[in-house]
Scaffold this active site. Sequence first.
Site, PDB file in Angstrom:
ATOM      1  N   HIS A   1      -3.303  -4.928   1.715  1.00 45.82           N
ATOM      2  CA  HIS A   1      -2.554  -5.129   2.964  1.00 45.82           C
ATOM      3  C   HIS A   1      -2.481  -6.598   3.369  1.00 45.82           C
ATOM      4  CE1 HIS A   1      -2.206  -0.903   4.263  1.00 45.82           C
ATOM      5  NE2 HIS A   1      -3.348  -0.749   3.613  1.00 45.82           N
TER       6      HIS A   1
ATOM      7  N   GLU B   1      -0.577  -7.909   5.345  1.00 44.83           N
ATOM      8  CA  GLU B   1      -0.209  -7.994   6.771  1.00 44.83           C
ATOM      9  C   GLU B   1      -1.428  -7.909   7.682  1.00 44.83           C
ATOM     10  OE1 GLU B   1       0.141  -5.446   4.838  1.00 44.83           O
ATOM     11  OE2 GLU B   1      -0.068  -3.541   5.913  1.00 44.83           O
TER      12      GLU B   1
ATOM     13  N   CYS C   1       0.820  -1.215   0.000  1.00 45.69           N
ATOM     14  CA  CYS C   1       0.000   0.000   0.000  1.00 45.69           C
ATOM     15  C   CYS C   1       0.858   1.272   0.000  1.00 45.69           C
ATOM     16  CB  CYS C   1      -1.004  -0.049   1.146  1.00 45.69           C
ATOM     17  SG  CYS C   1      -2.395   1.066   0.859  1.00 45.69           S
TER      18      CYS C   1
HETATM   19  N1  LIG Z   1      -3.513   2.105   3.644  1.00 49.05           N
HETATM   20  C1  LIG Z   1      -2.552   2.773   3.089  1.00 49.05           C
HETATM   21  O1  LIG Z   1      -1.354   2.456   3.211  1.00 49.05           O
HETATM   22  C2  LIG Z   1      -3.007   3.980   2.358  1.00 49.05           C
HETATM   23  C3  LIG Z   1      -1.919   4.733   1.690  1.00 49.05           C
HETATM   24  C4  LIG Z   1      -2.373   6.152   1.414  1.00 49.05           C
HETATM   25  N2  LIG Z   1      -3.254   6.188   0.286  1.00 49.05           N
HETATM   26  C5  LIG Z   1      -1.159   7.020   1.206  1.00 49.05           C
HETATM   27  O2  LIG Z   1      -1.039   7.693   0.235  1.00 49.05           O
HETATM   28  O3  LIG Z   1      -0.297   7.070   2.030  1.00 49.05           O
END
Ligand SMILES: NC(=O)CC[C@H](N)C(=O)O
Length: 199
Positions: free
Chosen positions: A177, A179, A86
């Site tokens: 995610h 994790e 992410c």
């Molecule tokens: N759950 C996440 O890691 C979201 C990331 C988020 N969109 C960011 O730009 O940091």
Amino acid sequence: MGLRIGVVAVQGNVSEHVSAIERAAATTGHEVHVVEIRESGIVPGCDALALPGGESTTISRLLGTEGIDEEIVAHVEAGKPVLATCAGLIVASRDARDDRVDTLGVVDVSVDRNAFGRQVDSFEAALDVAGLDDPFHAVFIRAPVVDEVGPDVTVLATVEDRPVAIRDGPVVATSFHPELTDDDRLHRLALFDPLAATA
Ligand SMILES: NC(=O)CC[C@H](N)C(=O)O
């Protein structure tokens, strides 16, 4: 001596990655020492790294301030495994089209930071992932959309034709995610399988 796996811990889902790595190690029978990385000097001693989700502008800023950014780039250039999830994918990318994120450029994709999150804040999906036998239950939270993929990038999974899991050399990156669920298969695929192959 076992493997030394670092979790970049400047911000984000750190403890969840530590647990997932420990579970994956138990499953595969590896002896592993997990270290949390908040300062420079630790990455060079790691066999593999996890770059967690969280808030990419904050993670990017802290990596730069601490001088960890260049160490991660050197780790990837040495061909050592990384799992980026992410916000970790955003930070690892070539371009996030946001001046506040100084991307590392270790995965040849460009991303739109909160693109999935513009429609719905979070969602879950059963994903077919290349290399895994059964679908992976994926949790998406304000997830980035990968909108340009370089020639050497392998797409491992898609949602609505958009890549959500990719591999570029030693880096596996997901817009969801892994994790946050009990399923440690992506940690094994990204971190343990390549290490076992070179051991
Ligand atoms: N759950 C996440 O890691 C979201 C990331 C988020 N969109 C960011 O730009 O940091």
